[in-house]
Write an enzyme that holds these catalytic residues in place. Structure first.
Site, mmCIF file in Angstrom:
data_model
loop_
_atom_site.group_PDB
_atom_site.id
_atom_site.type_symbol
_atom_site.label_atom_id
_atom_site.label_comp_id
_atom_site.label_asym_id
_atom_site.label_seq_id
_atom_site.Cartn_x
_atom_site.Cartn_y
_atom_site.Cartn_z
ATOM 1 N N HIS A 78 0.802 -1.230 0.000
ATOM 2 C CA HIS A 78 0.000 0.000 0.000
ATOM 3 C C HIS A 78 0.831 1.275 0.000
ATOM 4 C CE1 HIS A 78 1.052 0.134 4.267
ATOM 5 N NE2 HIS A 78 0.687 1.402 4.243
HETATM 6 C C1 UD1 Z 1 -1.926 6.236 5.272
HETATM 7 C C2 UD1 Z 1 -0.633 6.742 5.886
HETATM 8 C C3 UD1 Z 1 0.422 5.655 5.826
HETATM 9 C C4 UD1 Z 1 -0.077 4.381 6.453
HETATM 10 C C5 UD1 Z 1 -1.403 3.979 5.854
HETATM 11 C C6 UD1 Z 1 -1.945 2.825 6.637
HETATM 12 C C7 UD1 Z 1 -0.230 9.155 5.566
HETATM 13 C C8 UD1 Z 1 0.552 10.155 4.816
HETATM 14 N N1 UD1 Z 1 -0.110 7.883 5.133
HETATM 15 O O1 UD1 Z 1 -1.676 5.955 3.909
HETATM 16 O O2 UD1 Z 1 1.571 6.078 6.531
HETATM 17 O O3 UD1 Z 1 0.865 3.367 6.246
HETATM 18 O O4 UD1 Z 1 -2.331 5.068 5.959
HETATM 19 O O5 UD1 Z 1 -2.918 2.124 5.968
HETATM 20 O O6 UD1 Z 1 -0.909 9.477 6.488
HETATM 21 N N2 UD1 Z 1 -9.119 5.302 1.025
HETATM 22 C C9 UD1 Z 1 -10.378 4.765 0.965
HETATM 23 N N3 UD1 Z 1 -11.011 4.464 2.124
HETATM 24 C C10 UD1 Z 1 -10.455 4.674 3.347
HETATM 25 C C11 UD1 Z 1 -9.174 5.233 3.396
HETATM 26 C C12 UD1 Z 1 -8.518 5.540 2.215
HETATM 27 O O7 UD1 Z 1 -10.939 4.559 -0.113
HETATM 28 O O8 UD1 Z 1 -11.092 4.359 4.365
HETATM 29 C C13 UD1 Z 1 -8.418 5.586 -0.260
HETATM 30 C C14 UD1 Z 1 -8.701 6.978 -0.803
HETATM 31 O O9 UD1 Z 1 -8.730 6.881 -2.194
HETATM 32 C C15 UD1 Z 1 -7.474 7.750 -0.368
HETATM 33 C C16 UD1 Z 1 -6.374 6.690 -0.446
HETATM 34 O O10 UD1 Z 1 -7.002 5.487 -0.036
HETATM 35 O O11 UD1 Z 1 -7.196 8.845 -1.193
HETATM 36 C C17 UD1 Z 1 -5.173 6.957 0.427
HETATM 37 O O12 UD1 Z 1 -5.562 7.185 1.778
HETATM 38 P P1 UD1 Z 1 -4.652 8.099 2.730
HETATM 39 O O13 UD1 Z 1 -5.214 8.081 4.099
HETATM 40 O O14 UD1 Z 1 -4.386 9.416 2.099
HETATM 41 O O15 UD1 Z 1 -3.254 7.389 2.725
HETATM 42 P P2 UD1 Z 1 -2.864 5.860 2.870
HETATM 43 O O16 UD1 Z 1 -2.248 5.428 1.599
HETATM 44 O O17 UD1 Z 1 -3.996 5.095 3.416
HETATM 45 N N1 UDP Z 2 -3.760 -4.815 8.921
HETATM 46 C C1 UDP Z 2 -5.052 -5.303 9.034
HETATM 47 N N2 UDP Z 2 -5.708 -5.681 7.904
HETATM 48 C C2 UDP Z 2 -5.138 -5.615 6.678
HETATM 49 C C3 UDP Z 2 -3.829 -5.114 6.561
HETATM 50 C C4 UDP Z 2 -3.164 -4.702 7.708
HETATM 51 O O1 UDP Z 2 -5.588 -5.398 10.147
HETATM 52 O O2 UDP Z 2 -5.798 -5.991 5.693
HETATM 53 C C5 UDP Z 2 -3.063 -4.405 10.129
HETATM 54 C C6 UDP Z 2 -1.729 -5.067 10.314
HETATM 55 O O3 UDP Z 2 -1.884 -6.323 10.946
HETATM 56 C C7 UDP Z 2 -0.974 -4.049 11.145
HETATM 57 C C8 UDP Z 2 -1.523 -2.748 10.652
HETATM 58 O O4 UDP Z 2 -2.764 -3.036 10.019
HETATM 59 O O5 UDP Z 2 -1.264 -4.181 12.512
HETATM 60 C C9 UDP Z 2 -0.573 -2.162 9.673
HETATM 61 O O6 UDP Z 2 -1.199 -1.134 8.969
HETATM 62 P P1 UDP Z 2 -0.807 -0.719 7.494
HETATM 63 O O7 UDP Z 2 -0.108 -1.825 6.811
HETATM 64 O O8 UDP Z 2 -2.045 -0.200 6.898
HETATM 65 O O9 UDP Z 2 0.148 0.534 7.747
HETATM 66 P P2 UDP Z 2 1.659 0.726 8.211
HETATM 67 O O10 UDP Z 2 1.952 -0.155 9.356
HETATM 68 O O11 UDP Z 2 2.523 0.448 7.011
HETATM 69 O O12 UDP Z 2 1.718 2.173 8.531
#
Ligand code: UD1
Ligand code: UDP
Length: 384
Positions: free
Chosen positions: A222
């Site tokens: 991701h």
């Molecule tokens: C964010 C964090 C990242 C973390 C990740 C965990 C920042 C800069 N990044 O990245 O560090 O590892 O979360 O998962 O804060 N979206 C949905 N539904 C949701 C959430 C997101 O559709 O509930 C989609 C939207 O299109 C959105 C995109 O995901 O634009 C990215 O979401 P965003 O929260 O900006 O960043 P992540 O890539 O999730």
């Molecule tokens: N996780 C989850 N479901 C998923 C993917 C990740 O519950 O489908 C959990 C995972 O076990 C971990 C946390 O989400 O505890 C990690 O989050 P993510 O990978 O979104 O972000 P990061 O740790 O890279 O910031």
């Protein structure tokens, strides 16, 4: 102390909701009567399987406030959060703000609190990738430099802070200018230990997808530099599909919404066709945490660019192939538990096949003893 310490916890993205479970549990039991917690959810993640599922299954109290900021560019999203958090802090109902990790929600909490002189406690302080092209690296540096308590999960994190001039004068009253630096261990190790047996009892995901213990590979992707770059995204998926075809193992990939969107847009037509024709390469919705633990502990091997999943693979004794050029969790690589493969097909394949052949060496616990959250409570109560 005459009254309990009043904490405002700011969460918003999946990993910090999960991390908050460890502290909320310790506050409700170990620190009962000594700390009271309010939860503010920024709304950065909002799909039920990216947010509500964790409240439902991990015993996290409902959020007292939800800013519902939703998705957007870094500037717009972070600005909306800062504005909303500031409004809450102006009521002066909280003694400190508790923040996790390195997301935009973390950054917003740090900036809003620091400007109003509300002390910040940062959990997962001191982690560094030394790559400022990562939005998370910028967020964590700003947050650390606004914090009054820096709770580090590892000695490496403490050393990183020392290099940035944090002396950690823990015998003096802490302030944003003289913060306390505490190596407390990793709250996610607390959670993995606590929820492992619950996941064993409750998760049905392996049966639901017909997965056999050690008969499948768990994948998560991701990170924005992987999802938003067509070359990297296609290289990763082509390599995964080749390994799947070559080794007869099922692959299961709970797909982050960002990745789902970018796969639709950026994957080449031939990759989409191969994915469609690979019945046991399973693209599934984001998993709940109990299901995720079941997947991690049942997998033969884990391939991931997630910070959290890298570590959980190790917690459950599984080798990790990390789809990044560097990691903040350097101990995993130093102790042979994971390799850094970036998005390089040759390195991913070599790492994968090396681990299938050789497994990983046994290693002493690298991330504390499962009591990080209690240590954080103790330090906050002692020194606020
Ligand atoms: C964010 C964090 C990242 C973390 C990740 C965990 C920042 C800069 N990044 O990245 O560090 O590892 O979360 O998962 O804060 N979206 C949905 N539904 C949701 C959430 C997101 O559709 O509930 C989609 C939207 O299109 C959105 C995109 O995901 O634009 C990215 O979401 P965003 O929260 O900006 O960043 P992540 O890539 O999730
Ligand atoms: N996780 C989850 N479901 C998923 C993917 C990740 O519950 O489908 C959990 C995972 O076990 C971990 C946390 O989400 O505890 C990690 O989050 P993510 O990978 O979104 O972000 P990061 O740790 O890279 O910031």
């Amino acid at each position: 102390m005459t009254r309990p310490l009043r904490i405002l916890t700011v969460i918003g993205a999946r990993p910090q909701i999960i991390k908050a479970a460890a502290m909320s549990r310790a506050i409700a039991t170990y620190a009962k009567g000594r700390i009271v917690e309010s939860l503010l959810h920024t709304g950065q993640h909002y799909d039920a399987n990216m947010s509500q599922v964790f409240f439902d299954e991990l015993g996290i109290p409902s959020a007292d406030i939800n800013l519902n900021v939703g998705s957007g560019g870094h500037g717009a999203m972070t600005a909306r959060m800062i504005e909303g958090i500031e409004q809450v802090l102006l009521k002066k109902e909280h003694d400190l703000v508790l923040l996790y990790g390195d997301t935009n929600s973390t950054l917003a909490g740090a900036v809003a609190a620091a400007k109003l002189h509300v002390p910040v406690a940062h959990v997962e302080a001191g982690l560094r990738s030394f790559n400022k092209r990562m939005p998370e690296e910028v967020n964590r540096i700003v947050c650390d430099h606004c914090s009054t308590w820096l709770f580090c999960p590892t000695d490496t994190a403490v050393a990183n802070l020392r290099r940035e001039g944090f002396t950690g004068a823990n015998d003096k009253k802490p302030s944003a200018d003289l913060p306390h630096v505490v190596q407390c261990g990793d709250v996610m190790y607390d959670n993995s230990l606590y929820f492992a047996s619950i996941a064993k009892e409750r998760s049905t995901i392996l049966n639901a997808f017909g997965l056999r213990e050690n008969g499948f590979v768990l994948v998560t992707v991701h990170r924005d530099n992987n999802t938003d770059d067509p070359q990297r995204l296609n290289d990763i998926f082509r390599t995964l599909l080749e390994l799947h075809a070559r080794h007869g193992l099922d692959f299961v990939l709970p797909v982050h919404p960002r990745t789902r969107k970018m796969m639709d847009t950026l994957l080449a037509a031939d990759v989409k066709v191969t994915l469609k024709n690979s019945a046991r390469f399973l693209l599934v919705p984001p998993a709940g945490f109990l299901d995720m633990i079941a997947l991690e502990s049942g997998a033969r091997l884990v391939i991931t660019d997630s910070g959290g999943v890298q570590k959980e693979a190790y917690f459950f004794g599984k080798p990790g192939v990390v789809l990044r050029p560097e990691t903040e969790w350097v101990e995993l690589v130093q102790h042979g538990q994971a390799i850094l493969a970036d998005a390089d097909p040759a390195r991913i394949s070599a790492g994968f096949e090396g681990f299938l052949r050789d497994g990983i060496p046994a290693v002493a616990p690298l991330f504390g003893d499962g009591h990080a959250a209690e240590r954080i409570c103790d330090e906050l109560i002692r020194s606020w």
